[in-house]
Enzyme design. Structure first.
Site: not given
Ligand code: UT7
Length: 344
Positions: A126, A268, A298
């Protein structure tokens, strides 16, 4: 160019040949996938995707369209914007090359009528656009080229697991490009500072395990899903905020600007919450942030030049604006750059 480099002199100053942006262009494939489309096949919701990422819809390639197809269109538009048809080199940043071998850039160059010029791929996920920009500026600084077409193109949906809700809701497809020309360090469009960095100790946070020499030479069969893009989202999020903020501050310092001097912050488009967190840490208010993540998602390395081209076209980025760029992604790799936006 690295975080440890002296920052007292303008980027490109040792040779006296600065790299100046002379044209910009972007392209997204026409097929739009909304959050509702994803909700129909994944355990997710429109509310979750919007509130956690800021994304409402994204553009996705259809079968038969590859990274080079997006790159050619963005490159063509950047050349038109620069009122140019000839450059001396093509640098293409991508994580989704058309093939593992050869590089995608020579085919892109030939399709743009540029057969014969040096053409190479740059792999920095990225942060690819900023690495490619530095590579193009280096070609100019050392006299290898007077004009360079720098493209970033990614068809991320071709490597994302469609059943992985952690990545499938974020990543999308697109391309952006700029034309760089040799010029003076103090003219509008000149790259004022470029800061780049990496940390391979954290390479496991973002990876495609299969397809390279490591797995091929191991003699053991891969695991199901190894050919897909893997991301440890939460850890990546934390590093993204820290690294983009630090790189941006370093680039501002090198330029002699304070955060309040920045008219437009073009980061980005990783995740709207990451962008807000970085902007807040820098003290850059929402009205100075450029964002298109709501409608393009993204797009990996393509996101910064795609953002610049769209915002220049709709008038939210205008000549004279002092612009701060920053990016972060797999590698880990990160970077930042400054310039005053030129009249295009
Ligand atoms: O492009 C350059 C590199 N990439 C980035 O910079 C992206 C960096 N990361 C992110 O943008 C975020 O971490 C994500 C968008 C990928 C995830 O968001 P988050 O707020 O960090 O969520 P999380 O991974 O901590 O997950 C929170 C909860 C989990 O459930 P539990 O364990 O709390 O029950 C996940 O299983 O959200 C759940 N979850 C979802 N729920 C509904 C993860 N993805 C989804 C989804 N829909 N699509």
């Amino acid at each position: 160019m690295t975080p440890s480099s002296p920052g007292a002199q303008p980027f490109g100053a040792p040779s006296g040949r600065a790299a100046v942006i002379a044209g910009v262009g972007g392209h997204v494939p026409p097929n739009v996938v909304t959050n509702a489309d994803l909700v129909a096949r994944l355990d997710t919701s429109d509310e979750w995707i919007r509130s956690r990422t800021g994304i409402a819809s994204r553009h996705v390639v259809t079968p038969g369209t590859a990274t080079s197809d997006l790159a050619v269109e963005a490159g063509r538009r950047a050349l038109k914007s620069a009122q140019d048809s000839q450059v001396d080199a093509v640098v293409l940043a991508t994580t989704t090359p058309d093939h593992p071998c050869p590089a995608t850039a020579p085919a892109v160059a030939s399709r743009l009528g540029l057969t014969g010029v040096p053409a190479l791929d740059v792999a920095a996920v990225c942060t690819g656009f900023l690495y490619a920009l530095a590579t193009g500026a280096g070609f100019i600084a050392c006299g290898l080229a007077d004009r360079v077409l720098v493209i970033a193109s990614d068809a991320f949906t071709t490597i994302v697991d469609p059943d992985d809700r952690g990545t499938a809701v974020i990543f999308a497809d697109g391309a952006g490009a700029v034309v760089l020309r040799a010029g003076e360090a103090d003219e509008p469009g000149a790259l004022r500072s470029v800061v780049l960095g990496s940390d391979g100790e954290l390479s496991d946070l973002i990876s495609v395990p299969a397809g390279g020499s490591r797995q091929r030479s191991s003699g053991t069969p891969g695991q199901p899903g190894d050919e897909f893009f893997h991301m440890a989202g939460r850890a990546t999020y934390r590093h993204a905020v820290e690294r983009m903020t630090a790189a941006a501050l370093r680039s501002l310092e090198d330029t002699g600007w304070r955060p309040e001097d920045v008219d437009r912050f073009a980061a980005h488009q990783a995740n709207a919450r990451i962008l807000d967190a970085v902007a807040e840490r820098l003290g850059i208010g929402p009205q100075r942030q450029l964002s298109n993540i709501e409608h393009v998602g993204n797009t990996g390395g393509a996101s910064i030049p795609l953002l610049l081209s769209q915002k220049a076209a709709d008038g939210s980025l205008t000549a004279g604006d002092r612009v701060l760029l920053t990016a972060f992604g797999g590698g880990l790799a990160w970077g930042a750059a400054t310039l005053t936006w030129p009249e295009l």
